[in-house]
Design an enzyme around this catalytic site. Sequence first.
Site, short mmCIF file in Angstrom:
data_model
loop_
_atom_site.label_atom_id
_atom_site.label_comp_id
_atom_site.label_asym_id
_atom_site.label_seq_id
_atom_site.Cartn_x
_atom_site.Cartn_y
_atom_site.Cartn_z
N THR A 118 -2.27 1.42 -4.91
CA THR A 118 -2.72 2.62 -4.22
C THR A 118 -3.99 3.18 -4.86
OG1 THR A 118 -2.08 4.90 -3.64
CG2 THR A 118 -1.19 4.01 -5.68
N PHE A 156 -19.26 12.62 4.28
CA PHE A 156 -18.45 12.04 3.22
C PHE A 156 -18.71 10.53 3.13
CE2 PHE A 156 -14.73 9.80 1.71
CZ PHE A 156 -14.36 10.53 0.59
N ASP A 208 0.86 -1.18 0.00
CA ASP A 208 0.00 0.00 0.00
C ASP A 208 0.90 1.24 0.00
OD1 ASP A 208 -2.30 1.64 0.36
OD2 ASP A 208 -1.87 1.72 2.50
N LYS A 209 0.35 2.41 -0.27
CA LYS A 209 1.17 3.62 -0.24
C LYS A 209 0.91 4.44 1.01
CE LYS A 209 0.24 7.51 -2.25
NZ LYS A 209 0.50 8.52 -1.19
#
Length: 1139
Positions: A725, A587, A428-429
Site C-alpha cells: 500500500t 495535483f 492492494d489496500k
Amino acid sequence: MARVRKRNIHLSKLCSFSCCRRPSQPSSTDEHDRIGQKGYSRVVYCNEPDCEEQIRLKYRRNYVSTTKYTAANFIPKSLFEQFRRVANIYFLVVACVSFSPLAPYSAPSVLVPLIVVIGATMAKEGIEDYRRKQQDVEANNQTVEVYDGNSSFNKTKWKNLRVGDIVKVHKDEYFPADVLLLSSDHEDGVCYVETMNLDGETNLKSKHPLEVTSFIRDVETVKGFRAVIKCEDPNEHPYSFVGTLYYECQQYALSPQQILLRGTKLKDTNYINGVVIFTGHDTKVMQNAMDPPSKRTRIERRMDKIIYVLFSALILVSFIGSLLFGIETKKDGGDYGRWYLRPDITTVFFDPRRPSVAAFLHFLTGLMLYGYLIPISLYVSIEICKVLQSIFINQDQAMYDEETKRSAHARTSNLNEELGQVFTILSDKTGTLTCNKMEFVKCSIAGTAYGCGMTEVEIALARKRGETLDEQRDIDTVESREPVKGFNFRDGRIMNRKWVHEPYRDYIEKFFRVLALCHTAVPEVLDPGKIFYEAESPDEAAFVIAAREVGFQFVKRNQTSIQLRELDRSSGEIVDRVYELLRVLEFSSARRMMSVIVRNPERQLLLLAKGADSVIFERLSEQGRMFEAETKEHIERYSEAGLRTLAVAYRELDDDEYKRWEQEYVKAETFVSADRDDLLDKKANLIERGLILLGATAIEDKLQKGVPDCIDKLAQAGINIWVLTGDKKGTAINIGYACSLLRHGMKEILVIPEDPGIAAVERDTEDFAEAYKIVEKQIDEGISQVTGGSSTQFGLIIDGKSLIFALDKNLIIRFMELAMKCATVICCRTSPKQKAIVTRWVKSVTGRTTLAIGDGANDVGMIQEADIGVGITGVEGMQAAMSSDFSIAQFRFLERLLLVHGHWCYRRITMMICYFFYKNITFGFTLFWFEAYSSFSAQPAYNDWYMSSYNVLFTSLPVIALGVFDQDFSARHCLEYPSLYKEGMDDVLFRWTHILSWMFNGVLSSVIIFFLTANSITGQAFRKDGQVADYSVLGLTMYTCVVLAVNCQMALCINYFTWIQHLFIWGSITLWFKFLLVYGSIPPTLSTTAYKVFIEACAPSIQYWLTIILVVIATLLPSFSYRAFQTRFRPMVRDSIQT
C-alpha cells in the site's frame, strides 16, 4: 431524473490553461524539432483526404480486425497451433506410418480418433474467433457523420474513414478513430470524455481545442478550413502526443489535451468537430492491443514432464519387445521352432538371416502399437473441463454483489486449478480491502479536533490495547440523521451553523472555504435544489460535500469564476458569493498538493492549498505555524485511526508578486518539451510558499464488508498474505489490525529505520550506505527472532524506502527468508513499480503459486506479474479487472474463489489427469503382455476399432464428469474447514509419488487383467460345441475387462455422485456392449476379427461373464485395499475431517 448540465461551464482555462496558449516557435530543445525525423513523420492534410499528397502516403484504413485467423489461414495456422504439442506430433507421425506394412493396425483406425480430437479443438478455436469476427463487423459498421466536401455532413461507416476526414461526433457516441479536437458546442470548445474502455476510469476528463480552431462549428467554417498536421508516428503511448498544426502561416504546438482516442465516449457535450489523425490499427488503443502475458500452471508444466516419462516408457517397452523379438527371430534360423512362420520364405519383417533389421522394424512397429500409453484425448478433455469449471465460477450466486450487480468472472480458464494452490496473496489496500468510498469524518482546525465517534480501526486498536469500549461509539451510530454520501461528520460545535460561536470561527470559515474552492469538481443539477459533483477522485468529492454540509455550498463555476452559497456572519443570511478564478495548480504525484489562486468579493488575492502534511508543513511561513504542533498531533492520531489526511493552508498574495509570477508561469506553459511538467512544478513552487496553516482533514475509507473474516479464513488455510500500500506506516498497521491481517498475540517486526539517511536515499552516497547497513541489521535481527524456535506468529512491516535496500541483490535472499517466515507482511509507502518487483521476487524465491489482487491502474503490473491476477471491479475503474485472470466485485469473495472453487478445481484436474494416465497405462500394457504371450510378434490383442474407440467412446465421458462435477466436500464444509485447502497448497495429489502410484496401479491392473483372463478362458472348452477360446475371444474378453475395470475404478474415485456421473460411467459400459452388437453385425470385410464374436461366442458363455466379474473385482481390490489402509493408518486431512 436525468442530469442536466448547467450551461456556460467551460473548464479549458481552468484545467488546461488554454487562455494562455499562443502560437509559439519551438525552442532548440523542443520535441517538436523532431517533426519530420524518424518516429515523427506523419503528415495529415486536414479536410483534404482525397488530395494527391494524402493518397500517396497510403495510411491504413479504419478497418479493425482482432481475430486470430482469417478464412485463408485458419486451417494451416490452426493446424500449426495443434501440432505444437508433442503428443499430437507423435500421433500424426503414427497416422502417416500406419499406411505402411509396419503398422499393426489399419490406417483409418488411427486417423479417425486423431481427426476427431484435432477437429474438436480446431472447431473450438474457430467458434471463438468467429465471435471476435462478429464483434469486429459490428464495430466497423458503426456510423459517424463525416464532412463530404459539399457543405454537408453525411453518415459513413467507421471502416470507411480516412486520415484527414472531418468528423462530427455526438453526445454518448464513441470516437471512431484518433481525432484532433477542433471545436464543440461549448463556447470555448471544451468537451468531456469518458475513458472507461481504455483505463476503466468512470470519472470524466476534459479536453479542449486550440483557440484558433474553436470557432469551427457550422458547415461554412468547416468548408473553409484547411490545415496541415505534422506529428508523431503511430505508437502505443496513450497519454503522450507530439505534433504541430500549420494553419494560416502559423505553427501551433499540439498536446494530448487535443487528442480524442478511439474507444472513448463523448459525454456532457452535444457534439464535437475533429480531424481524423490515426485510423484502424494505427490508433493508440489498437497499438496497445496485445495478448495478455502467457501463464501456464504448475500442473500443466508437470504434465508435460509426465508425457516425456510416458514417451520414455513407450521407447523402453518397444526396445525390450524388439530385442526379445530379434533373439527369437534369430533362433528361427536354426531349429525352426516357429515353423508356422515359414522362416525359409518369410519377408524382411521375420527374416532369421537379418534379425537386427527385423528387430529394428519391430521397434518401429512397437512405437505405434504401444502409442496408447499416450492419452490422445487428454488435452481436449482438460480444455472442456476447464471451460465448464469457469462457467460454474461465473454463475456462482454466492459471489454475486447486489450493490454493484456484478458477479465473479473467470477471464481465462487456463488457471482454474492454480486457484487451489495459492501460497502467497499480495493485495492492494485502498479499494481492495477498503471500499474506496471516501467519507469526511473528522478534521482539525486551528489546533482543535472536531468530529465524534470511533472508526472501525480505532475500535480494533482499542481492543488491541485492552481498553473498554462501553462508552465509545461507532461513527455511524453517533447521530441519527439522513445519511449523506461522502459525509459522516458529527460534531455539535460545527454543524447547524454553530461554528460561528467557536473562538476560532475565522479559521473555520477559511478552512471550509478552501475545501469549497480548491478543487476541479464540476457541479451538475440533478433536481431543483440538488447538485451532484463530478470530481476526479472520491476524496475531492468528499471535501466539496463536507463544505456544503457545513454551510459553504459550491453551486456554479465557469472558466473565470466559482460561485459559493454561504452564510453571511454579519447578517445571518445565506448569500451567493462569486470568487474570480485566476489559476489552478493541479495535483500531481510529484507535487502531492494542489492550489488555486482566486480573488474574493473583497478584492483580496488568495492562494488556497491542500496537500500531504509533509509538503504543506515545509511551505509554512513563520507566522503560519501557530497551530503546527497540535495539528501534527491530530494528524498522527487520525493516521493511527486508519484515516487519510491532508493539510489545509492559505496565503494572501500581492498583486505585483502575482503578475511577475504569472508571466514566468505562462512562459513555462508554452515551453513544450520533455521537461515541461518539471518546469511547471518548479514555477508553482515559487508561489506556493509562505503559507498559513488552517488545519487538516481526515477522510475514512471503510473496510469492505467481510474482509476480516475472509482474511482470517485464508490465514487458517495457511496462505501468507502481503499488503502493498501507499499509506503511511501507522495507517497501514492499524488497518492491518482492523482487518485481521495483524492479529492479537502476533509479534511485529519493523524494518522502518527512523533515520535521516533513509529520507536521503537518492541524495547522498554516505547516507545511502549508512541506511543500507541499518536496514540490513534490522532484517538480520528479524531473522534471528523468527528462527528462535518460538511458536509466536510474526508480522513484518517495511516501508517503501527501506524496500529499496531490501530488494538489493545482496540483501533480497535474506529479506525473503524473513518474509517467508512471517504470517503477514505489510509494505507501506510502496510505488506501483515496487509492487510488481516484490511480486516477481516472491514468485521467484518461494517457487510457489502467488496471487495478486487489486482494483486500480497502479495494480496492473502486480496483477500481470503474479501467477494469478485477480481484479476488483471497484470505484477506481475496470483497468485492474481487465488486466486480470479473474475478477470479483468484493475482496470477501476471494475466500470462496480459493477455498471452494480453487480446492474443487485443483482436486478435479489432478484426479482427472492421474486417472487418464492410469487408464491408458492399463490398456497399453495389456498389449505388451499379449505381445510377450504371442512370442513378441507385434500382434495387437484387440481389434483395430476396439483400440481406436477406447479413448474416444468408452472412457472419455466419465473422466470429463470427474473433472467437472466431483466434490470431496460441499462448499459449506470447504469454508468451515479451511485446512482442506492445504491439500492443494502442498500439491498432495500431484506429487511424483502420487503420480507414480497411479502409474504403478495401471501396470498392476494390466497384469491382473491379462494373466487372469488368459488363464481363465484359454486351454479349455469355451463354446457349447467344445471349441476353445481363440484369439478374437481372448481379445474381446480382455477388452471388456479393461473397460469395466477402469470405469469401476472411476466410480471408486468419485466422492460426489450426480445423475450425470451415473449416466456417463454406466452408460459408457452399456455403450461398449451395444457397440459389440452393432459392430459385430457388420460384414467381416469391415469388422474383421469382431464379426459375430460377442453374439455367437461370448454372450452365450457363462465362463465369459464369470471371468469378467472375477477379473474386475481382482483388479479393483488392490486400489480399494490401499485406500482402506490409508484411511485407517495414514489418514489425509480430508480423511480426518470425514471421520
